[in-house]
Design a protein around this motif. Structure first.
Motif, PDB file in Angstrom:
ATOM      1  N   ALA A  35       0.820  -1.214   0.000  1.00 51.18           N
ATOM      2  CA  ALA A  35       0.000   0.000   0.000  1.00 51.18           C
ATOM      3  C   ALA A  35       0.855   1.265   0.000  1.00 51.18           C
ATOM      4  O   ALA A  35       0.467   2.300  -0.548  1.00 51.18           O
ATOM      5  CB  ALA A  35      -0.937  -0.003   1.204  1.00 51.18           C
ATOM      6  N   ARG A  36       2.056   1.179   0.587  1.00 48.15           N
ATOM      7  CA  ARG A  36       2.949   2.350   0.661  1.00 48.15           C
ATOM      8  C   ARG A  36       3.873   2.445  -0.560  1.00 48.15           C
ATOM      9  O   ARG A  36       4.696   3.345  -0.650  1.00 48.15           O
ATOM     10  CB  ARG A  36       3.780   2.277   1.941  1.00 48.15           C
ATOM     11  CG  ARG A  36       2.925   2.371   3.214  1.00 48.15           C
ATOM     12  CD  ARG A  36       3.717   2.029   4.462  1.00 48.15           C
ATOM     13  NE  ARG A  36       4.707   3.031   4.784  1.00 48.15           N
ATOM     14  CZ  ARG A  36       5.558   2.957   5.806  1.00 48.15           C
ATOM     15  NH1 ARG A  36       5.510   1.888   6.604  1.00 48.15           N
ATOM     16  NH2 ARG A  36       6.421   3.918   6.044  1.00 48.15           N
ATOM     17  N   GLY A  37       3.716   1.506  -1.483  1.00 47.94           N
ATOM     18  CA  GLY A  37       4.521   1.548  -2.703  1.00 47.94           C
ATOM     19  C   GLY A  37       5.910   0.980  -2.539  1.00 47.94           C
ATOM     20  O   GLY A  37       6.803   1.253  -3.348  1.00 47.94           O
ATOM     21  N   TYR A  38       6.111   0.164  -1.504  1.00 47.88           N
ATOM     22  CA  TYR A  38       7.436  -0.384  -1.217  1.00 47.88           C
ATOM     23  C   TYR A  38       7.669  -1.759  -1.833  1.00 47.88           C
ATOM     24  O   TYR A  38       8.730  -2.350  -1.646  1.00 47.88           O
ATOM     25  CB  TYR A  38       7.645  -0.490   0.300  1.00 47.88           C
ATOM     26  CG  TYR A  38       7.696   0.834   1.022  1.00 47.88           C
ATOM     27  CD1 TYR A  38       7.921   2.029   0.328  1.00 47.88           C
ATOM     28  CD2 TYR A  38       7.530   0.916   2.401  1.00 47.88           C
ATOM     29  CE1 TYR A  38       7.966   3.244   0.985  1.00 47.88           C
ATOM     30  CE2 TYR A  38       7.580   2.133   3.071  1.00 47.88           C
ATOM     31  CZ  TYR A  38       7.791   3.287   2.361  1.00 47.88           C
ATOM     32  OH  TYR A  38       7.843   4.487   3.011  1.00 47.88           O
ATOM     33  N   CYS A  39       6.687  -2.266  -2.563  1.00 45.37           N
ATOM     34  CA  CYS A  39       6.830  -3.583  -3.194  1.00 45.37           C
ATOM     35  C   CYS A  39       7.012  -3.440  -4.699  1.00 45.37           C
ATOM     36  O   CYS A  39       6.473  -2.515  -5.315  1.00 45.37           O
ATOM     37  CB  CYS A  39       5.583  -4.437  -2.934  1.00 45.37           C
ATOM     38  SG  CYS A  39       5.468  -5.065  -1.242  1.00 45.37           S
ATOM     39  N   PRO A  40       7.767  -4.356  -5.305  1.00 44.59           N
ATOM     40  CA  PRO A  40       7.871  -4.337  -6.770  1.00 44.59           C
ATOM     41  C   PRO A  40       6.518  -4.682  -7.381  1.00 44.59           C
ATOM     42  O   PRO A  40       5.728  -5.423  -6.793  1.00 44.59           O
ATOM     43  CB  PRO A  40       8.900  -5.424  -7.070  1.00 44.59           C
ATOM     44  CG  PRO A  40       8.846  -6.341  -5.892  1.00 44.59           C
ATOM     45  CD  PRO A  40       8.526  -5.484  -4.710  1.00 44.59           C
ATOM     46  N   ASP A  85      15.266   1.576 -25.996  1.00 47.75           N
ATOM     47  CA  ASP A  85      14.526   2.771 -26.401  1.00 47.75           C
ATOM     48  C   ASP A  85      13.749   3.349 -25.224  1.00 47.75           C
ATOM     49  O   ASP A  85      13.629   4.568 -25.092  1.00 47.75           O
ATOM     50  CB  ASP A  85      13.583   2.425 -27.551  1.00 47.75           C
ATOM     51  CG  ASP A  85      14.349   1.965 -28.779  1.00 47.75           C
ATOM     52  OD1 ASP A  85      14.814   2.827 -29.538  1.00 47.75           O
ATOM     53  OD2 ASP A  85      14.520   0.744 -28.960  1.00 47.75           O
ATOM     54  N   VAL A  86      13.232   2.470 -24.390  1.00 47.61           N
ATOM     55  CA  VAL A  86      12.548   2.884 -23.157  1.00 47.61           C
ATOM     56  C   VAL A  86      12.967   1.928 -22.047  1.00 47.61           C
ATOM     57  O   VAL A  86      13.004   0.711 -22.259  1.00 47.61           O
ATOM     58  CB  VAL A  86      11.006   2.852 -23.316  1.00 47.61           C
ATOM     59  CG1 VAL A  86      10.315   3.171 -21.988  1.00 47.61           C
ATOM     60  CG2 VAL A  86      10.547   3.832 -24.390  1.00 47.61           C
ATOM     61  N   PHE A  87      13.294   2.483 -20.895  1.00 48.89           N
ATOM     62  CA  PHE A  87      13.632   1.647 -19.735  1.00 48.89           C
ATOM     63  C   PHE A  87      12.573   1.841 -18.669  1.00 48.89           C
ATOM     64  O   PHE A  87      12.196   2.976 -18.350  1.00 48.89           O
ATOM     65  CB  PHE A  87      15.003   2.031 -19.176  1.00 48.89           C
ATOM     66  CG  PHE A  87      15.368   1.304 -17.905  1.00 48.89           C
ATOM     67  CD1 PHE A  87      15.567  -0.071 -17.904  1.00 48.89           C
ATOM     68  CD2 PHE A  87      15.500   1.988 -16.705  1.00 48.89           C
ATOM     69  CE1 PHE A  87      15.891  -0.746 -16.738  1.00 48.89           C
ATOM     70  CE2 PHE A  87      15.830   1.323 -15.526  1.00 48.89           C
ATOM     71  CZ  PHE A  87      16.022  -0.047 -15.548  1.00 48.89           C
ATOM     72  N   ILE A  88      12.080   0.718 -18.127  1.00 51.63           N
ATOM     73  CA  ILE A  88      11.056   0.768 -17.083  1.00 51.63           C
ATOM     74  C   ILE A  88      11.432  -0.218 -15.980  1.00 51.63           C
ATOM     75  O   ILE A  88      11.513  -1.417 -16.225  1.00 51.63           O
ATOM     76  CB  ILE A  88       9.662   0.414 -17.637  1.00 51.63           C
ATOM     77  CG1 ILE A  88       9.257   1.393 -18.750  1.00 51.63           C
ATOM     78  CG2 ILE A  88       8.620   0.425 -16.517  1.00 51.63           C
ATOM     79  CD1 ILE A  88       7.925   1.077 -19.401  1.00 51.63           C
ATOM     80  N   PRO A  89      11.666   0.267 -14.767  1.00 53.88           N
ATOM     81  CA  PRO A  89      11.926  -0.637 -13.647  1.00 53.88           C
ATOM     82  C   PRO A  89      10.647  -0.892 -12.864  1.00 53.88           C
ATOM     83  O   PRO A  89       9.845   0.022 -12.648  1.00 53.88           O
ATOM     84  CB  PRO A  89      12.931   0.158 -12.795  1.00 53.88           C
ATOM     85  CG  PRO A  89      12.560   1.596 -13.038  1.00 53.88           C
ATOM     86  CD  PRO A  89      11.941   1.675 -14.418  1.00 53.88           C
ATOM     87  N   SER A  90      10.460  -2.129 -12.443  1.00 53.34           N
ATOM     88  CA  SER A  90       9.277  -2.432 -11.625  1.00 53.34           C
ATOM     89  C   SER A  90       9.529  -2.108 -10.157  1.00 53.34           C
ATOM     90  O   SER A  90       8.606  -2.141  -9.344  1.00 53.34           O
ATOM     91  CB  SER A  90       8.891  -3.911 -11.768  1.00 53.34           C
ATOM     92  OG  SER A  90       9.881  -4.750 -11.183  1.00 53.34           O
ATOM     93  N   TYR A  91      10.790  -1.779  -9.831  1.00 49.06           N
ATOM     94  CA  TYR A  91      11.163  -1.468  -8.449  1.00 49.06           C
ATOM     95  C   TYR A  91      12.442  -0.634  -8.494  1.00 49.06           C
ATOM     96  O   TYR A  91      13.292  -0.829  -9.362  1.00 49.06           O
ATOM     97  CB  TYR A  91      11.402  -2.765  -7.660  1.00 49.06           C
ATOM     98  CG  TYR A  91      11.652  -2.564  -6.182  1.00 49.06           C
ATOM     99  CD1 TYR A  91      10.596  -2.264  -5.322  1.00 49.06           C
ATOM    100  CD2 TYR A  91      12.929  -2.687  -5.651  1.00 49.06           C
ATOM    101  CE1 TYR A  91      10.818  -2.085  -3.962  1.00 49.06           C
ATOM    102  CE2 TYR A  91      13.156  -2.512  -4.295  1.00 49.06           C
ATOM    103  CZ  TYR A  91      12.094  -2.211  -3.450  1.00 49.06           C
ATOM    104  OH  TYR A  91      12.315  -2.028  -2.111  1.00 49.06           O
TER     105      TYR A  91
END
Length: 524
Positions: A336-341, A420-426
Motif C-alpha cells: 500500500a505504501r509503494g514499497y513492493c515491486p 529505447d525505453v527503460f522501465i523498472p518495476s522497483y
C-alpha cells in the motif's frame, strides 16, 4: 453443336488457369516455406536453433528461441499493428510512445578544472572490499576512487563480494576492464593491481567508513591513520560518501569513475552489444527491469498474489538469512505504501495503460523470476514478445557467464542502458544505476512507475470497481507524464527526516548526476 464446342472451349480455359495456379503455388511454396534456408546472415547472428513462430503460437517463458528468424515473429504479429485500417507503428501516437524527453541542452561536464592536479606522493595503500550486487559494487568502487583521492592513497584494485546471496566468485577483471579502469583514472589516483609484496605484512587499519560521510570526515578522522599505518582496508564500500555538498572536483571524479572508467570486461561488452543488436531487429523495444526474483521477494516481504505456501517459503528464507535485519514485515502495508515491486500481472496492466501495443518487444532484465511458469502468464498474455538474454543468446555464447550473477547482470545492464525505453518495476540498485546512466547519456526515456498510485488503481480493477480500458489508461498516463526521465535537479532529503534516515531518503548521487556532472551547453 456450336454450344458444345463453346462449352468445351470454356472448360479448356478453366483447366489451363487451374494448372497455372497450381504451378504458381508450388513455386511460391519452395521459396517461402519455413524449410527454405534464409539468406546468409552475419556470423554474430547465427544461432543453433531455428525460430519459427506462427500468429497462433504462444511463447513459453522458458522457450529457447534463435534470432536469425526474428522477422517471422514480427510478421506474425503484424495484424495487431493495424488499427482502423492504418499502420499503428507509423502513427504519431506510436512515435510519441518512444520519443525521448527534451534534454534541454544538458550534457556531461565532468572534466577537471585547470587547477586540478595529478595525484601527489602516496601516503599508503587503500584496500577495498566492494560489497553487494553488481551495481552496489560499481557505486561503492566509484566512491572509493574519490576517497583514495581525498586520502592521497594508492588504490589497490578492489576485491568483489564473494559472500553475498549470489555466491559469485568473479574477480574484478572478470567483470570490469581492468586496464581501462587504471588508464582512465591515471590523472586522478594511483592504482595498482595488487598490494606490493613488501607491504603484505605491513601494519594495516581495518575500517568501516561511516556512511554518507563528507570530505572533512576523511581528511580529519581517517587521514590521521597514515601516521601509524601503511595500509588502510575499507571493509565495506557502499554509500560511504554523501550524495550532496561535496567539492565539485570530487563529484566530477565520482562521475568519471562510474560512467566512464568502470567499463565491463571485453567479453561482456561484446555479447551485451550483440544482444542489443538482436533486440533492435524487432524495432524499438522496452527494457523492463522486473524485480521479481526469490531473494527480492523474501527480503522485501512482498507476497501479494502468492499462495500461502509460497509466502511461507519466502518468510523462511528471510528468517534464515542472518544479515537481513528486518524479519517481521506486513506485506499489505508494504504494498500500500509503494514499497513492493510490481507483480508481472501489474506490469502488464501498467504497460497497456501507458498505451504500448501488444506486439511491443520487451526485454526482461532480471535474474530467475520466482514461479515464472505461473506468474509470467498474465504479462505474457498482454505482451507475447518477451525476451531475455537466455532467449537471445545461444547456450554456447552464454556458457562463460552463466555461473556468475554479476556477469549475467552486466549483460542486462548493457541492454537496459541501450534500450529505447527503460522501465523498472522497483527502484533498486540496478534501476537507479541504469536511470542515472541514461540521464548522463542524454536523458533517454525512463519511465518510473508510481507504485503507490498504481496499486490503488489496480486494487479497483481487482474489485471490479474499474475495468481495463480508456479510463484506466487515461489515469495511468496522467500520473506518469512527468515521470519519464526529463532533466531535473537531484532530490534532497524528505522533510522531517533525521540522522541516517535523512541521507537514506535522498535521491542517490548516481541515480541523477544533475547538477554536479551535467551542465547546459550554453553555460560552459
Amino acid at each position: 453443336m456450336k454450344r458444345s464446342r463453346f462449352r468445351l472451349s470454356i472448360l479448356r480455359c478453366l483447366l489451363i488457369c487451374a494448372a497455372a495456379t497450381i504451378s504458381t503455388v508450388m513455386l511460391l511454396a519452395v521459396h517461402v516455406s519455413p524449410s527454405f534456408k534464409s539468406p546468409p546472415v552475419s556470423a554474430s547472428n547465427k544461432l543453433s536453433k531455428r525460430w519459427e513462430i506462427s500468429a497462433t503460437t504462444e511463447l513459453r517463458w522458458t522457450q529457447e528461441l534463435a534470432p536469425p528468424q526474428l522477422s517471422k515473429i514480427i510478421a506474425s504479429s503484424s495484424g495487431s499493428r493495424k488499427l482502423g485500417g492504418t499502420d499503428w507503428a507509423t502513427s504519431p501516437e506510436f512515435d510519441k510512445l518512444w520519443e525521448h524527453p527534451s534534454n534541454r541542452g544538458f550534457v556531461p561536464c565532468v572534466l577537471p578544472s585547470s587547477s586540478y592536479s595529478r595525484p601527489g606522493e602516496s601516503r599508503g595503500f587503500l584496500l577495498v572490499h566492494a560489497n553487494g550486487g553488481l551495481n552496489q559494487m560499481r557505486a561503492g568502487i566509484s566512491d572509493m576512487v574519490a576517497v583514495a583521492r581525498i586520502l592521497n592513497a594508492t588504490l589497490v584494485i578492489p576485491k568483489l563480494d564473494k559472500r553475498s546471496f549470489w555466491q559469485d566468485t568473479s574477480k574484478f577483471g572478470d567483470v570490469f576492464d581492468e586496464d581501462h579502469f587504471i588508464n582512465s583514472l591515471l590523472n586522478d589516483v594511483k592504482i595498482v593491481r595488487n598490494l606490493p609484496l613488501e607491504f603484505k605484512k605491513a601494519k594495516r587499519a581495518v575500517k568501516y567508513f561511516t556512511s554518507w560521510s563528507n570530505v572533512d570526515y576523511y581528511q580529519d578522522e581517517i587521514y590521521r591513520l597514515w601516521d601509524d599505518h601503511q595500509v588502510i582496508r575499507a571493509a565495506k564500500s557502499d554509500a560511504r560518501l554523501a550524495n550532496n555538498n561535496l567539492p565539485p572536483e570530487i563529484q566530477k571524479l565520482r562521475c568519471r569513475a562510474f560512467f566512464e572508467a568502470i567499463k565491463f570486461a571485453p567479453p561482456i561488452e561484446s555479447l551485451g552489444k550483440l544482444l542489443v543488436e538482436r533486440m533492435k531487429s524487432f524495432g524499438p523495444y522496452i527494457a523492463l527491469h522486473l524485480r521479481y526474483e526469490k531473494d527480492m521477494l523474501a527480503f522485501s516481504g512482498c507476497t501479494y498474489g502468492l499462495s500461502q505456501s509460497e509466502s511461507d517459503e519466502l518468510t523462511t528464507i528471510r528468517e534464515n538469512t542472518t544479515h537481513w535485519k528486518v524479519k517481521e514485515i506486513n506485506s499489505s502495508e508494504q504494498r500500500a505504501r509503494g514499497y513492493c515491486p510490481l507483480t508481472p500481472k501489474e506490469v502488464g496492466l501498467f504497460l497497456s495503460g501507458l498505451g504500448f501495443p501488444s506486439n511491443t518487444p520487451i526485454y526482461i532484465a532480471a535474474g530467475e523470476i520466482y514461479r515464472a511458469e505461473t506468474l509470467m502468464s498474465d504479462l505474457q498474455s498482454h505482451f507475447p514478445i518477451l525476451m531475455n538474454k537466455e532467449k537471445l543468446a545461444t547456450e554456447e555464447e552464454l556458457r562463460p557467464f552463466r555461473k556468475y550473477a554479476s556477469q549475467m547482470a552486466a549483460l542486462d545492464y548493457i541492454v537496459s542502458v541501450e534500450s529505447d525505453v527503460f522501465i523498472p518495476s522497483y527502484s533498486g540498485n540496478m534501476a537507479r544505476a541504469v536511470e542515472g546512466h541514461r540521464r548522463f547519456l542524454g536523458h533517454r526515456k525512463t519511465i518510473s512507475p508510481d507504485r503507490r498510485a498504481l496499486v490503488h488503481l489496480f486494487d479497483k480493477v481487482d474489485k471490479g470497481i474499474m475495468k481495463e480500458g480508456k479510463k484506466l489508461s487515461d489515469q495511468i498516463s496522467e500520473i506518469h507524464k512527468r515521470r519519464q526521465g526529463s532533466p531535473r535537479k537531484r532530490k534532497g532529503p524528505v522533510a522531517g527526516t533525521k540522522g541516517k534516515e535523512r541521507f537514506r531518503s535522498e535521491e542517490a548521487f548516481y541515480e541523477n548526476p544533475l547538477p554536479d556532472c551535467l551542465c547546459q551547453s550554453s553555460s560552459f
